[in-house]
Design a protein around this motif. Sequence first.
Motif, PDB file in Angstrom:
ATOM      1  N   VAL A 121       0.909  -1.179  -0.200  1.00  0.00           N
ATOM      2  CA  VAL A 121       0.078  -0.068   0.223  1.00  0.00           C
ATOM      3  C   VAL A 121       0.724   1.355   0.028  1.00  0.00           C
ATOM      4  O   VAL A 121       1.823   1.425   0.918  1.00  0.00           O
ATOM      5  CB  VAL A 121      -0.932   0.079   1.139  1.00  0.00           C
ATOM      6  N   THR A 122       0.773   2.267  -1.048  1.00  0.00           N
ATOM      7  CA  THR A 122       1.242   3.357  -1.093  1.00  0.00           C
ATOM      8  C   THR A 122       0.054   4.394  -0.718  1.00  0.00           C
ATOM      9  O   THR A 122      -0.877   4.371  -1.250  1.00  0.00           O
ATOM     10  CB  THR A 122       1.744   3.656  -2.463  1.00  0.00           C
ATOM     11  N   PHE A 123       0.368   5.313   0.223  1.00  0.00           N
ATOM     12  CA  PHE A 123      -0.618   6.618   0.564  1.00  0.00           C
ATOM     13  C   PHE A 123      -0.027   7.532  -0.369  1.00  0.00           C
ATOM     14  O   PHE A 123       0.778   8.021  -0.412  1.00  0.00           O
ATOM     15  CB  PHE A 123      -0.360   6.903   2.094  1.00  0.00           C
ATOM     16  N   HIS A 124      -1.138   7.892  -1.299  1.00  0.00           N
ATOM     17  CA  HIS A 124      -0.909   8.954  -2.340  1.00  0.00           C
ATOM     18  C   HIS A 124      -0.791  10.369  -1.755  1.00  0.00           C
ATOM     19  O   HIS A 124      -0.894  11.018  -0.718  1.00  0.00           O
ATOM     20  CB  HIS A 124      -1.759   8.766  -3.406  1.00  0.00           C
ATOM     21  N   ARG A 125      -0.948  11.367  -2.645  1.00  0.00           N
ATOM     22  CA  ARG A 125      -0.525  12.854  -2.638  1.00  0.00           C
ATOM     23  C   ARG A 125      -1.880  13.464  -1.886  1.00  0.00           C
ATOM     24  O   ARG A 125      -1.630  14.710  -1.585  1.00  0.00           O
ATOM     25  CB  ARG A 125      -0.291  13.592  -3.840  1.00  0.00           C
ATOM     26  N   ALA A 126      -2.722  12.669  -1.359  1.00  0.00           N
ATOM     27  CA  ALA A 126      -3.879  13.340  -0.330  1.00  0.00           C
ATOM     28  C   ALA A 126      -3.164  13.919   0.636  1.00  0.00           C
ATOM     29  O   ALA A 126      -3.591  15.157   1.139  1.00  0.00           O
ATOM     30  CB  ALA A 126      -4.791  12.248   0.016  1.00  0.00           C
ATOM     31  N   GLU A 146       3.409   1.292   3.182  1.00  0.00           N
ATOM     32  CA  GLU A 146       4.793   0.991   3.071  1.00  0.00           C
ATOM     33  C   GLU A 146       5.590   2.146   2.572  1.00  0.00           C
ATOM     34  O   GLU A 146       6.638   2.411   2.609  1.00  0.00           O
ATOM     35  CB  GLU A 146       5.099  -0.176   2.171  1.00  0.00           C
ATOM     36  N   ARG A 147       4.922   3.155   2.012  1.00  0.00           N
ATOM     37  CA  ARG A 147       5.422   4.268   1.471  1.00  0.00           C
ATOM     38  C   ARG A 147       4.534   5.525   1.290  1.00  0.00           C
ATOM     39  O   ARG A 147       3.120   5.067   1.255  1.00  0.00           O
ATOM     40  CB  ARG A 147       6.080   4.218   0.109  1.00  0.00           C
ATOM     41  N   VAL A 148       4.911   6.670   1.008  1.00  0.00           N
ATOM     42  CA  VAL A 148       4.057   7.843   0.893  1.00  0.00           C
ATOM     43  C   VAL A 148       4.436   8.586  -0.165  1.00  0.00           C
ATOM     44  O   VAL A 148       5.756   8.900  -0.187  1.00  0.00           O
ATOM     45  CB  VAL A 148       3.739   8.665   2.060  1.00  0.00           C
ATOM     46  N   LEU A 149       3.775   8.803  -1.271  1.00  0.00           N
ATOM     47  CA  LEU A 149       3.863   9.798  -2.365  1.00  0.00           C
ATOM     48  C   LEU A 149       3.553  11.241  -1.936  1.00  0.00           C
ATOM     49  O   LEU A 149       2.428  11.447  -1.793  1.00  0.00           O
ATOM     50  CB  LEU A 149       3.351   9.395  -3.590  1.00  0.00           C
ATOM     51  N   THR A 150       4.490  12.230  -1.930  1.00  0.00           N
ATOM     52  CA  THR A 150       4.585  13.500  -1.465  1.00  0.00           C
ATOM     53  C   THR A 150       5.252  14.338  -2.361  1.00  0.00           C
ATOM     54  O   THR A 150       6.170  13.975  -2.795  1.00  0.00           O
ATOM     55  CB  THR A 150       4.582  13.557  -0.005  1.00  0.00           C
ATOM     56  N   SER A 151       4.855  15.697  -2.445  1.00  0.00           N
ATOM     57  CA  SER A 151       5.521  16.727  -2.809  1.00  0.00           C
ATOM     58  C   SER A 151       5.949  17.660  -1.718  1.00  0.00           C
ATOM     59  O   SER A 151       6.564  18.641  -1.800  1.00  0.00           O
ATOM     60  CB  SER A 151       4.675  17.770  -3.769  1.00  0.00           C
ATOM     61  N   GLY A 152       5.860  17.253  -0.462  1.00  0.00           N
ATOM     62  CA  GLY A 152       6.088  18.134   0.510  1.00  0.00           C
ATOM     63  C   GLY A 152       5.131  18.882   0.849  1.00  0.00           C
ATOM     64  O   GLY A 152       5.362  20.285   1.068  1.00  0.00           O
ATOM     65  N   LEU A 153       3.796  18.865   0.456  1.00  0.00           N
ATOM     66  CA  LEU A 153       2.768  19.690   0.933  1.00  0.00           C
ATOM     67  C   LEU A 153       2.831  20.924  -0.216  1.00  0.00           C
ATOM     68  O   LEU A 153       2.387  22.036   0.109  1.00  0.00           O
ATOM     69  CB  LEU A 153       2.502  19.954   2.096  1.00  0.00           C
ATOM     70  N   GLY A 160       8.707  22.091  -2.399  1.00  0.00           N
ATOM     71  CA  GLY A 160       8.253  21.398  -1.012  1.00  0.00           C
ATOM     72  C   GLY A 160       9.622  20.871  -0.528  1.00  0.00           C
ATOM     73  O   GLY A 160       9.290  19.822   0.458  1.00  0.00           O
ATOM     74  N   ILE A 161      10.566  21.169  -0.917  1.00  0.00           N
ATOM     75  CA  ILE A 161      12.019  20.349  -0.624  1.00  0.00           C
ATOM     76  C   ILE A 161      12.309  20.215   0.883  1.00  0.00           C
ATOM     77  O   ILE A 161      12.733  19.593   1.463  1.00  0.00           O
ATOM     78  CB  ILE A 161      13.005  20.816  -1.586  1.00  0.00           C
ATOM     79  N   GLU A 162      12.075  21.550   1.368  1.00  0.00           N
ATOM     80  CA  GLU A 162      12.303  21.507   3.056  1.00  0.00           C
ATOM     81  C   GLU A 162      11.488  20.692   3.758  1.00  0.00           C
ATOM     82  O   GLU A 162      11.787  20.031   4.711  1.00  0.00           O
ATOM     83  CB  GLU A 162      11.966  22.961   3.530  1.00  0.00           C
ATOM     84  N   THR A 163      10.225  20.607   3.649  1.00  0.00           N
ATOM     85  CA  THR A 163       9.128  19.608   4.101  1.00  0.00           C
ATOM     86  C   THR A 163       9.674  18.314   3.765  1.00  0.00           C
ATOM     87  O   THR A 163       9.479  17.321   4.706  1.00  0.00           O
ATOM     88  CB  THR A 163       7.733  19.994   3.638  1.00  0.00           C
ATOM     89  N   ARG A 174      11.136   4.077   8.951  1.00  0.00           N
ATOM     90  CA  ARG A 174       9.671   3.264   9.270  1.00  0.00           C
ATOM     91  C   ARG A 174       8.645   3.168   8.110  1.00  0.00           C
ATOM     92  O   ARG A 174       7.759   2.433   7.856  1.00  0.00           O
ATOM     93  CB  ARG A 174       9.179   3.994  10.257  1.00  0.00           C
ATOM     94  N   ILE A 175       8.803   4.044   7.151  1.00  0.00           N
ATOM     95  CA  ILE A 175       8.220   4.177   5.909  1.00  0.00           C
ATOM     96  C   ILE A 175       9.273   4.839   4.625  1.00  0.00           C
ATOM     97  O   ILE A 175      10.155   5.612   5.290  1.00  0.00           O
ATOM     98  CB  ILE A 175       6.760   4.835   6.053  1.00  0.00           C
ATOM     99  N   THR A 176       8.667   4.425   3.405  1.00  0.00           N
ATOM    100  CA  THR A 176       9.482   5.189   2.405  1.00  0.00           C
ATOM    101  C   THR A 176       8.760   6.515   1.938  1.00  0.00           C
ATOM    102  O   THR A 176       7.724   6.489   1.694  1.00  0.00           O
ATOM    103  CB  THR A 176       9.613   4.168   1.333  1.00  0.00           C
ATOM    104  N   ILE A 177       9.679   7.472   1.923  1.00  0.00           N
ATOM    105  CA  ILE A 177       8.976   8.810   1.226  1.00  0.00           C
ATOM    106  C   ILE A 177       9.320   8.666  -0.249  1.00  0.00           C
ATOM    107  O   ILE A 177      10.686   8.473  -0.892  1.00  0.00           O
ATOM    108  CB  ILE A 177       9.799   9.748   2.097  1.00  0.00           C
ATOM    109  N   MET A 178       8.578   8.822  -0.951  1.00  0.00           N
ATOM    110  CA  MET A 178       8.582   8.933  -2.752  1.00  0.00           C
ATOM    111  C   MET A 178       8.240  10.213  -2.890  1.00  0.00           C
ATOM    112  O   MET A 178       7.134  10.801  -2.675  1.00  0.00           O
ATOM    113  CB  MET A 178       7.901   7.817  -3.227  1.00  0.00           C
ATOM    114  N   ALA A 179       9.036  11.002  -3.691  1.00  0.00           N
ATOM    115  CA  ALA A 179       8.957  12.248  -4.180  1.00  0.00           C
ATOM    116  C   ALA A 179       8.332  12.420  -5.384  1.00  0.00           C
ATOM    117  O   ALA A 179       8.932  11.700  -6.286  1.00  0.00           O
ATOM    118  CB  ALA A 179      10.295  13.115  -3.953  1.00  0.00           C
TER     119      ALA A 179
END
Length: 250
Positions: A121-126, A146-153, A160-163, A174-179
């Motif tokens: 399960v990936t949690f998306h850009r919501a 297992e991962r979250v897809l994000t632009s850093g809000l 969103g690089i700082e976030t 604990r989880i993978t951050i996917m940009a």
Amino acid sequence: MNYQIEVCIDNLESLYLAIAGGATRIELCSSLTLGGLTPSFGMMQQAAKQSSVPIYAMIRPRQGDFLYDDDDIAMMASDIQAAATANLQGVVLGLLTADGEIDVVRAKPLIDLAHQLGLGVTFHRAIDQSRDALKSLEQVIELGCERVLTSGLAADVVSGIETLKQMQSLAAGRITIMAGAGLNAQNVAQIVTQCAIREVHLSGKTSRPSLMNKAANQAHMGSKNVNDFVVPITSSAAIQSVVDALQALK
């Protein structure tokens, strides 16, 4: 290569093009122009038969916000089951409350169902429309994604690089951050090096002309602003350029 390159697609032609360009995982959608909606069961089945890389299906029942009612949740559960039946490797979803929090109560049964069916399960850009990035990330971790897809809000990954840095630090393995969002060959090195991120997401959008001999321009299938005789597809060259940029970091 130690990086994962996920490519979102909404047609099977793009599946072949994305893999040819170096995609290591596919996010399978319909209607990328709407941000990506759930693909059909037939598309899931055919993609699973043809793909040499893992496929995660978008589970998003409609365009618009991520505030879902009981009918939406029932549809999402059925679509998760369809993804498992089609032999995909995972699903992509995201749910919010009316106040912009992660909807833990409604998300948990869906994520538990996916896990029971052997799906990742990936949690998306919501998450990028949530009120608090770090609180939301903790909730997504607790849900077992297992991962979250994000632009850093932000509107795009560079903004969103700082976030993204903060989220990667909080994730702590604990989880993978996917940009993803506006990621390309020109900025991917900056994102992965400054944020210490190992997974990236893009569409590599381009288009090709229709192969029709006759273009019936007098009849539109949808909005008049959309040309029915231009087919959106993935650019293998755009994906390959991201792969090359990442390989150059070694």
